[in-house]
Design a protein around this motif. Sequence first.
Motif, mmCIF file in Angstrom:
data_model
loop_
_atom_site.group_PDB
_atom_site.id
_atom_site.type_symbol
_atom_site.label_atom_id
_atom_site.label_comp_id
_atom_site.label_asym_id
_atom_site.label_seq_id
_atom_site.Cartn_x
_atom_site.Cartn_y
_atom_site.Cartn_z
ATOM 1 N N PHE A 36 37.759 59.389 37.696
ATOM 2 C CA PHE A 36 38.364 60.548 38.249
ATOM 3 C C PHE A 36 37.425 62.034 37.507
ATOM 4 O O PHE A 36 38.485 62.575 37.457
ATOM 5 C CB PHE A 36 40.077 60.874 36.804
ATOM 6 C CG PHE A 36 38.981 60.581 35.068
ATOM 7 C CD1 PHE A 36 38.137 61.364 34.589
ATOM 8 C CD2 PHE A 36 39.060 58.953 35.519
ATOM 9 C CE1 PHE A 36 38.162 60.911 33.014
ATOM 10 C CE2 PHE A 36 39.155 58.927 33.308
ATOM 11 C CZ PHE A 36 37.818 59.710 33.155
ATOM 12 N N CYS A 37 36.403 61.310 37.681
ATOM 13 C CA CYS A 37 34.550 62.400 37.160
ATOM 14 C C CYS A 37 34.895 62.693 38.040
ATOM 15 O O CYS A 37 33.929 61.735 38.463
ATOM 16 C CB CYS A 37 34.437 61.590 35.546
ATOM 17 S SG CYS A 37 33.251 63.029 34.746
ATOM 18 N N GLY B 200 29.723 67.237 28.223
ATOM 19 C CA GLY B 200 29.351 67.335 29.722
ATOM 20 C C GLY B 200 29.542 66.100 30.641
ATOM 21 O O GLY B 200 29.318 64.677 30.040
ATOM 22 N N MET B 201 27.706 66.646 31.225
ATOM 23 C CA MET B 201 27.833 65.386 32.263
ATOM 24 C C MET B 201 26.585 64.263 32.069
ATOM 25 O O MET B 201 26.233 64.580 30.361
ATOM 26 C CB MET B 201 27.051 65.886 33.188
ATOM 27 C CG MET B 201 27.337 67.027 34.155
ATOM 28 S SD MET B 201 25.946 68.104 35.070
ATOM 29 C CE MET B 201 25.117 66.629 35.977
ATOM 30 N N GLY B 202 27.218 63.094 32.031
ATOM 31 C CA GLY B 202 26.901 61.628 31.013
ATOM 32 C C GLY B 202 27.349 61.495 29.673
ATOM 33 O O GLY B 202 28.506 62.046 29.234
ATOM 34 N N GLU B 203 27.116 59.797 29.439
ATOM 35 C CA GLU B 203 27.824 59.154 28.520
ATOM 36 C C GLU B 203 26.633 59.199 27.451
ATOM 37 O O GLU B 203 25.229 58.810 27.928
ATOM 38 C CB GLU B 203 27.735 57.795 28.595
ATOM 39 C CG GLU B 203 28.097 57.181 27.699
ATOM 40 C CD GLU B 203 29.058 57.520 26.658
ATOM 41 O OE1 GLU B 203 30.084 57.173 27.183
ATOM 42 O OE2 GLU B 203 28.723 57.609 25.349
ATOM 43 N N VAL C 152 28.185 55.849 33.796
ATOM 44 C CA VAL C 152 29.460 55.175 33.256
ATOM 45 C C VAL C 152 30.695 55.163 34.948
ATOM 46 O O VAL C 152 31.490 54.149 34.998
ATOM 47 C CB VAL C 152 30.505 55.259 32.120
ATOM 48 C CG1 VAL C 152 31.431 55.139 32.003
ATOM 49 C CG2 VAL C 152 29.378 55.380 30.826
ATOM 50 N N LYS C 153 30.358 55.832 35.002
ATOM 51 C CA LYS C 153 31.360 56.092 36.637
ATOM 52 C C LYS C 153 33.033 56.424 36.464
ATOM 53 O O LYS C 153 33.890 55.328 37.076
ATOM 54 C CB LYS C 153 31.183 54.898 37.676
ATOM 55 C CG LYS C 153 29.782 54.657 38.377
ATOM 56 C CD LYS C 153 29.578 53.596 38.952
ATOM 57 C CE LYS C 153 28.075 54.577 40.033
ATOM 58 N NZ LYS C 153 26.829 53.580 39.191
ATOM 59 N N CYS C 154 33.189 56.640 35.554
ATOM 60 C CA CYS C 154 35.034 56.617 35.688
ATOM 61 C C CYS C 154 35.342 57.525 36.434
ATOM 62 O O CYS C 154 34.815 58.549 37.090
ATOM 63 C CB CYS C 154 35.122 57.803 34.517
ATOM 64 S SG CYS C 154 34.893 56.720 32.188
ATOM 65 N N CYS D 223 34.271 69.042 33.543
ATOM 66 C CA CYS D 223 33.010 68.189 33.641
ATOM 67 C C CYS D 223 31.779 67.566 35.481
ATOM 68 O O CYS D 223 32.376 66.802 35.977
ATOM 69 C CB CYS D 223 32.542 66.882 33.668
ATOM 70 S SG CYS D 223 31.723 65.564 33.246
ATOM 71 N N THR E 211 31.212 63.920 37.910
ATOM 72 C CA THR E 211 30.445 63.371 37.189
ATOM 73 C C THR E 211 30.206 62.449 37.732
ATOM 74 O O THR E 211 28.429 61.074 38.271
ATOM 75 C CB THR E 211 29.777 63.292 36.348
ATOM 76 O OG1 THR E 211 29.701 65.126 35.142
ATOM 77 C CG2 THR E 211 28.586 63.457 35.820
ATOM 78 N N GLY E 212 31.053 60.969 37.600
ATOM 79 C CA GLY E 212 30.677 59.651 37.296
ATOM 80 C C GLY E 212 30.611 59.639 38.900
ATOM 81 O O GLY E 212 29.920 58.410 39.497
ATOM 82 N N CYS F 129 25.850 60.043 35.299
ATOM 83 C CA CYS F 129 26.629 59.235 34.797
ATOM 84 C C CYS F 129 26.485 57.976 35.376
ATOM 85 O O CYS F 129 27.404 57.852 36.101
ATOM 86 C CB CYS F 129 27.571 59.619 33.979
ATOM 87 S SG CYS F 129 28.434 59.068 33.016
ATOM 88 N N SER G 159 32.865 57.186 25.780
ATOM 89 C CA SER G 159 33.432 56.399 27.209
ATOM 90 C C SER G 159 33.787 55.136 25.808
ATOM 91 O O SER G 159 34.724 54.398 26.383
ATOM 92 C CB SER G 159 32.831 55.919 27.522
ATOM 93 O OG SER G 159 31.752 55.526 27.933
HETATM 94 S S1 SF4 Z 1 30.220 62.353 32.566
HETATM 95 FE FE1 SF4 Z 1 31.907 61.163 31.211
HETATM 96 S S2 SF4 Z 1 33.971 61.390 32.556
HETATM 97 FE FE2 SF4 Z 1 32.429 61.349 33.753
HETATM 98 S S3 SF4 Z 1 31.630 59.212 33.863
HETATM 99 FE FE3 SF4 Z 1 30.670 59.763 32.136
HETATM 100 S S4 SF4 Z 1 31.633 58.546 30.643
HETATM 101 FE FE4 SF4 Z 1 32.830 59.310 32.150
#
Ligand code: SF4
Length: 367
Positions: free
Chosen positions: A120-121, A162-165, A116-118, A339, A123-124, A114, A198
Motif C-alpha cells: 500500500f506504500c 518517512g521513506m525506508g525501514e 520491505v515493499k509493503c 510516504c 516508497t515500497g 525501501c 514494520s
Molecule cells: S517505507 Fe514503511 S510502509 Fe513503506 S514499504 Fe517500507 S516499511 Fe513498508
Amino acid sequence: MQTAVKPSLLEAEAVRAFLTAAGEKPYRLSQIDQAVYRDLVLEVDEITTLPTALREDLARHFVLSPMTLKKDALSSDGTNKFLFETTDEYLVESVLMRHKGDRLTLCISSQVGCPVKCSFCATGTMGYSRNLTTAEIVGQVLHVNRKLALTGERVRNIVFMGMGEPLINYDHVMDAVAILKDQKKFGIGARHITISTSGIVPRIKDLMERDPQVNLAVSLHAPNDALRTKIMPINNAYPLASLMDMLKLYTDTTNKRIFYEYIMLGGVNDSPLLAHELGTLLRGHLAHVNLIPYNPGAGWPDMKASSRNRIMEFQRIVQGYDVPCTIRYTFGQDIDAACGQLAVKEGKNAVAAEKQQKFQRVQKPVS
Ligand code: SF4
C-alpha cells in the motif's frame, strides 16, 4: 573528469580527522557544531568564531550539508513536504506536520526507497537503492530548522516514518538519534522521538536495550499472518507470533506503550471481523492503535480508502477490547504527503518505481 564529492560538516568523524591533521585544537569541533546546529549558519564562511584561514580551508574541503533542498511544497492544511536531493541524485522526503496547538512534528526518511515493499506504500513500489547516512538523516532536520528559524520555531518531535525501514538501517539511525538528542546539537528529548518499524524483531530487541526511552511504533496493518503476509511480505520473515512475543518483552521491560499503526484499506483489512481479531490480539497489551485513512494513489493503483463510517465502526470495536484506538488525521493530501509519493513522481527514484509498479500489476492483487 568527475569532481570529487566533498564531505559535509555533519560528518563529525571526517571533520575531526581534518582538524587533527591541520593541527587544530579539539574545541574547534565544538565551535563548528555550535555554528551548524545551533546558530544554523547557511555557509561555511559564516562560522565567524573560526579564524579566517581555517574557515577558508574548511570551505575548500567540506560542504555544509550532504543534501540540497529541491522542493518545498505547502499544503492547504499547513503541512510542508520537503524533497531533498542527495549528492548521488536520489530524492528523499520529509514531512513537517502542524498539530493542534502548533506542535511541530517532522517525519523523516532513513533509506532511499525501501526493501520491505509493503503493497500500500509508494516508497515500497520504488524498490530499494541504499541506506541514508547518519549525516543525510540529521541533515533533513537541520534544513527544516533553518526554515523554521525564520519564524522563531524549531522541530520538537521526530518520527522515523518517512521513506525506508529505519531498523534495517539500524546503525545510522541510532547514531542519528544520538545527535538529535545531543543538547549541543538538536536537543530533542528521546520521548519526542518515535521509530516506526514494520517489525524487524531482532532490531526491536537491540533498540530496547540501547535506547528504551525512544518511542516505538509498529506498522501492523493486519491482525493475522495470512492477511499481513499479503500486504506486508516482511511478515514471512517475522511472523506475528514472534513479533508479538518481542513486543510483549519490550513493554514488560520498558513499561512504554507501543503505537500500532493500522492503515485502513477499503475491502482489504477494514472488516468488523478483523477489528474483533485486532482487539483480541492487543487486549491486555500496553498498546495504542492509530487507524490511518489510506491516502489514495500511494501504492497499488486499485487500492481504495475505507469509508469514514467503516473506520469509525472499526475503532468502536477495537475500543470495546479496552485497547485505546484513535483515527489519525491525514496531513497534506493535496501535496502527496504520504510516504514516498512525491519522490516516486520525480527524479531517478521514479524510474525504479515505474518498473516496480509494472511488475506488481502483473502479480495477483491483494484480495
Ligand atoms: S517505507 Fe514503511 S510502509 Fe513503506 S514499504 Fe517500507 S516499511 Fe513498508
